[in-house]
Design an enzyme around this catalytic site. Structure first.
Site: not given
Ligand code: DC
Length: 663
Positions: A403-404, A355-356, A359, A174, A49, A328, A27, A92, A428, A22-23, A202, A122
């Site tokens: 999703h996670r 996050k979403e 968490r 973030s 996403d 994640d 990008r 989101n 997502k 996804k990342s 991160s 967020r």
């Protein structure tokens, strides 16, 4: 309300081909859109996403052709966004929201950016503050510091032209703020330095950003963790073909499955799970999740583009780990902790709170439902699994539109049967997650035995279960218990809502052939003629059946289950590898029932028994919900001329046959 019921899984084995990262996908889409020239992106992730990013780019006038099979052709706009006025809805998708905010703030147009309600909680203020230093005109349309945003034409400042500008951005909330800023800076055409204030979290995600910018022709000079400099006149150039590697965060679920391996050494010999598409050559930080699993004791093998995890003979052990570099994938670790000996402490994860969902709070609450002891700190979680002597409780897991949460908790099915609420939120980042999960996670076996009243299925089922060492579910008892509880509580047998509420909260214990309701033994009371008749009425009510569904599935545990009832094969366990319809003619069943009553010393009218039995059959067969019938894939076992021993022997023979075919 959607849900997915998972039985207890007993071993994991196989191989999974991962969807694109996804990342990297988001990008690469943005960079290809900003670049000069045409990019062909392969293995692009298809998910919510990435769809948000694609929609946004199209709205902005970027041409994107779907070439099929995950391949996209993007016609870059060479830094000139074609549409100068637009409203973008970004759901989101944090990566899309943050990076597009930065790009559009430097793009000289008039844009509005909105998202789902959670997106509006967020934070984005630190990025906005950084962009304002470059003359960006950004207005908060709601709460200051949060989306939605209105962005207007930039007013570039004059100072600092020679030595280049310096922009400060916070890095401790973030990493997406720094990522967004870096991705957008080439639009200014000026030499710019970014100074990170606070400790950058991160960091591996920033590494992905820098790596991809380089692939699209812009090299960022970096001084340690805190300072990044873009040269003057930097511009993105399409690399031609670009391949998106598999998603390392998505890999974490399957690696964890491999590391959990097998329950009670069932099938442990060749257990282990391999993921294809991401490995030692990856640019994603989350591949380091494999190191965390190794520290827990798992065996990890790795090639350039694959990884494999298998369970240690001695089982996993709890660890303490700073997870700042794998925020994640660390969620997967929290659920894997259920299977470890001792405590697992996951530290330095404050970013989980924005996050979403929050968490940390969500994870603590849901792990607690399974019987784990969880200590929740501002930036850590400490998880102690349920004691070895107390198996994890079957539970309904909420997923918080995250999703996670949905993917992580699927792993807990190795500890206990589960209901995952709203599992579809996996879309997502990984719409096909549960299909992949089913390829490698193997459930405890179940034998579904259905049949009419007094056919002998209860006795046969209980004996088969005992012979195989399996659990036994007498599902009829749950309908009888509901009727009895209604009688005790003075609830009318027609009052569907009240009956369903009772069914959902029955306090029942089944132990050694005895049934307790609210702590009181009711084994005999359940079998009275009045309750038998009431059970049949209660069972015809859809809300009652729905309320009892998960309760029945919660019996589907290792090492296996024999379930008897009317709808075991059709509704409760439709995936059962062996389904049996066990019956006998009405006169034979009436005769058996009559003899049973005589043996108990009760006087009985044979004709009345036959009439009552036919009436109940009729009601069970013709009701609109879950009627009694032989499923097309169920085997017929007619016991008119069979005694109990022969019937049991036949079921066991079919079971051996089924298992041999499956092997
Ligand atoms: O199997 P039994 O006689 O104990 O079942 C009692 C009642 O519950 C019977 O009328 C049918 C109903 N029942 C059902 O509808 N679905 C099941 N799976 C089991 C029983």
């Amino acid at each position: 309300m959607t849900f997915l019921d998972l039985p207890q899984m007993i071993f994991a084995r196989g191989s999974v081909c991962l969807p694109g990262s996804k990342s990297i996908s988001n990008r690469a889409l943005l960079l290809a859109a900003l670049a000069e020239g045409v990019s062909e992106i392969e293995n692009l992730l298809a998910s919510d996403d990435t769809a948000r990013m694609q929609e946004a780019l199209r709205t902005l006038g970027v041409e994107a052709d779907d070439l099929g099979a995950g391949k996209w052709r993007i016609h870059g706009c060479a830094g000139q966004i074609p549409v100068r006025r637009a409203e973008l809805f970004l759901g989101n998708a944090g990566t899309a929201f943050r990076s597009l905010t930065a790009v559009l703030a430097l793009a000289d147009g008039d844009y509005t950016l909105t998202g789902v309600p959670r997106m509006q909680e967020r934070p984005i203020g630190d990025l906005v503050d950084a962009l304002r230093q470059l003359g960006a005109q950004i207005e908060y349309l709601g709460r200051a510091g949060y989306p939605p945003l209105r962005i207007r034409k930039r007013v570039p400042s004059k100072e600092g032209q020679q030595g280049g500008k310096v922009v400060r951005v916070r890095g401790d909330v973030s990493s997406q703020f720094l990522t967004g800023l870096l991705l957008a800076l080439p639009l200014t055409g000026e030499k710019t330095s970014v100074e990170v204030t606070g400790t950058l979290i991160s960091r591996p995600y920033v590494d992905i950003t820098l790596e991809l910018m380089a692939r699209f022709g812009v090299s960022v000079e970096r001084q340690g963790e805190q300072s990044f400099t873009l040269p003057a006149a930097a511009r993105y150039v399409a690399p031609g073909a670009f391949y998106v590697e598999g998603d390392a965060s998505s890999a974490s679920y399957f690696l964890a499955l491999g590391a959990i391996g097998a329950v009670d050494s069932v099938g442990a010999a060749d257990a282990g799970v391999r993921v294809e598409g991401v490995g030692g050559k990856s640019i994603q930080g989350d591949v380091r999740f494999a190191e965390a699993l190794a520290e827990m004791g798992a065996t990890i093998e790795m090639g350039e583009h694959w990884m494999r995890a298998s369970a240690p003979a001695a089982g996993l052990r709890g660890i303490t780990l700073d997870c700042n570099h794998i925020p994640d994938a660390a969620m997967t670790l929290a659920v894997a902790a259920l299977f470890a000996k001792g405590r697992t402490r996951i530290e330095n994860i404050a970013s989980w709170r924005v996050k979403e969902t929050d968490r940390i709070a969500a994870m603590a609450r849901e792990l607690g439902k399974l019987g784990a002891r969880v200590e929740e700190g501002e930036d850590y979680l400490c998880i102690t699994p349920p004691d070895a002597g107390h198996p994890a409780r079957a539970a309904m897991i909420d997923t918080y539109d995250d999703h996670r949460m949905s993917m992580c908790f699927s792993l807990a099915s190795f500890a206990t049967p589960l209901r995952i609420q709203h599992p579809e939120c996996v879309a997502k980042t990984f719409p096909e997650y549960f299909r992949h999960f089913a390829l490698v996670a193997h459930p405890a076996p179940v034998i579904a035995i259905d049949g009419p009243t007094a056919s002998g299925k209860g006795t046969v089922s209980a004996r088969v279960a005992a012979a195989l060492g399996f659990h036994y579910l007498d599902s009829g008892a749950l309908y009888r218990l509901t009727a009895l509880a209604a009688q005790d509580a003075g609830v009318d047998w027609q009052d569907e809502a009240a009956l369903a509420a009772l069914a959902a909260t029955l306090d029942v214990t089944f132990s050694a052939g005895r049934v307790l309701l609210n702590g009181r033994e009711v084994s005999d009371a359940l079998r009275s003629e009045a309750i038998s008749s009431a059970a049949s009425q209660v069972a015809a009510l859809p809300a009652v059946r729905a309320a009892l569904l998960f309760r029945q599935r919660a019996f589907h545990r290792a090492p296996g289950l024999v379930g008897d009832g009317r709808d075991m094969a059709s509704v409760v366990f439709p995936a059962a590898p062996l389904k049996i319809f066990l019956t006998a003619s009405a006169p034979v069943r009436a005769e058996r029932r009559w003899r049973q009553l005589l043996e108990k010393g009760q006087d009985a009218d044979r004709e009345a028994i036959l009439a009552d039995l036919k009436a109940r059959d009729e009601r069970d067969r013709t009701r609109p919900v879950a009627p009694l019938r032989q499923e097309t894939d169920a085997r017929l076992l007619d016991t008119d001329t069979l005694d109990i021993e022969s019937a049991v022997a036949q079921v066991l023979a079919w079971w051996r046959e089924t298992r041999n075919v499956k092997k």
